[in-house]
Scaffold this motif. Sequence first.
Motif, mmCIF file in Angstrom:
data_model
loop_
_atom_site.group_PDB
_atom_site.id
_atom_site.type_symbol
_atom_site.label_atom_id
_atom_site.label_comp_id
_atom_site.label_asym_id
_atom_site.label_seq_id
_atom_site.Cartn_x
_atom_site.Cartn_y
_atom_site.Cartn_z
ATOM 1 N N ILE A 171 -8.129 10.698 -3.563
ATOM 2 C CA ILE A 171 -7.230 9.868 -4.375
ATOM 3 C C ILE A 171 -6.073 9.350 -3.520
ATOM 4 N N ALA A 172 -5.513 10.218 -2.675
ATOM 5 C CA ALA A 172 -4.399 9.804 -1.804
ATOM 6 C C ALA A 172 -4.848 8.728 -0.825
ATOM 7 N N GLU B 288 -5.095 5.416 -2.563
ATOM 8 C CA GLU B 288 -3.753 4.871 -2.768
ATOM 9 C C GLU B 288 -3.217 4.235 -1.480
ATOM 10 N N GLN B 289 -3.492 4.861 -0.332
ATOM 11 C CA GLN B 289 -3.079 4.278 0.950
ATOM 12 C C GLN B 289 -3.751 2.931 1.178
ATOM 13 N N LEU C 274 -4.902 0.868 -1.099
ATOM 14 C CA LEU C 274 -4.346 -0.120 -2.031
ATOM 15 C C LEU C 274 -3.004 -0.670 -1.534
ATOM 16 N N ASN C 275 -2.234 0.190 -0.876
ATOM 17 C CA ASN C 275 -0.928 -0.245 -0.367
ATOM 18 C C ASN C 275 -1.049 -1.147 0.856
#
Length: 225
Positions: free
Chosen positions: A197-198, A201-202, A204-205
């Motif tokens: 999940i982390a 998120e990276q 997506l950023n």
Amino acid sequence: MRKLLISGLMAAFALPAAADRFEDVTIEHNEVADNIYMLTGAGGNMLMSSGDDGVFLVDDQYTQVAERIAEKIQELSGEEVHYILNTHFHGDHVGSNMWFANNQSSTIFAHDHVRERLSNDDSFSETGLPAITFDSAITFHFNNDTIYVFHLSNGHTDGDSAVWFKNANVLHPGDLFFNKRFPFIDLKSGGDVDGYIANVEQLLNRITDDTVIIPGHGPLANKAD
């Protein structure tokens, strides 16, 4: 005796099915940016970049379809494969390493953990091991693009890398993204749910709404997907 007979019959029927698994596989292509293609066939999706510097291939599926992959690349570019980047160590992403290394002298790159895990696999030929490995990141300046390859730890496996073509704005995140499919997290190989999940998120950023995403599995995608 009856159990042995049944087991033997089941094995006999299973062998042809296994042998025929790759018989009808066709390598398809979709040009997603100038001279950047998504290639599909059997296994993980591939990315191919072609240009003045040669062919850069991300992942290479199973060894049984290696020659068909090479034929498709020859059809699109007229070239052999110069560099291969393995996003992780699973067989549906690295299976053709040996063929390309032996037949086209391709140089293979991957994260340190990919080489470590493949080195411990007795069924994997040494000639297919990544010749160049990295710890956290590596950058290629190839075919008029800057290609950032960066390690994202303990997500799908412990050796995942994402590949971002900066100028073309094309991302191949390996199996950190299964489009329209439930993700697989290889817990026995360093994968981790929270880490996965982390890592997403990276990613997506790092990308924009216009980024073209070639997922590890599934159809072509964008940030919204």
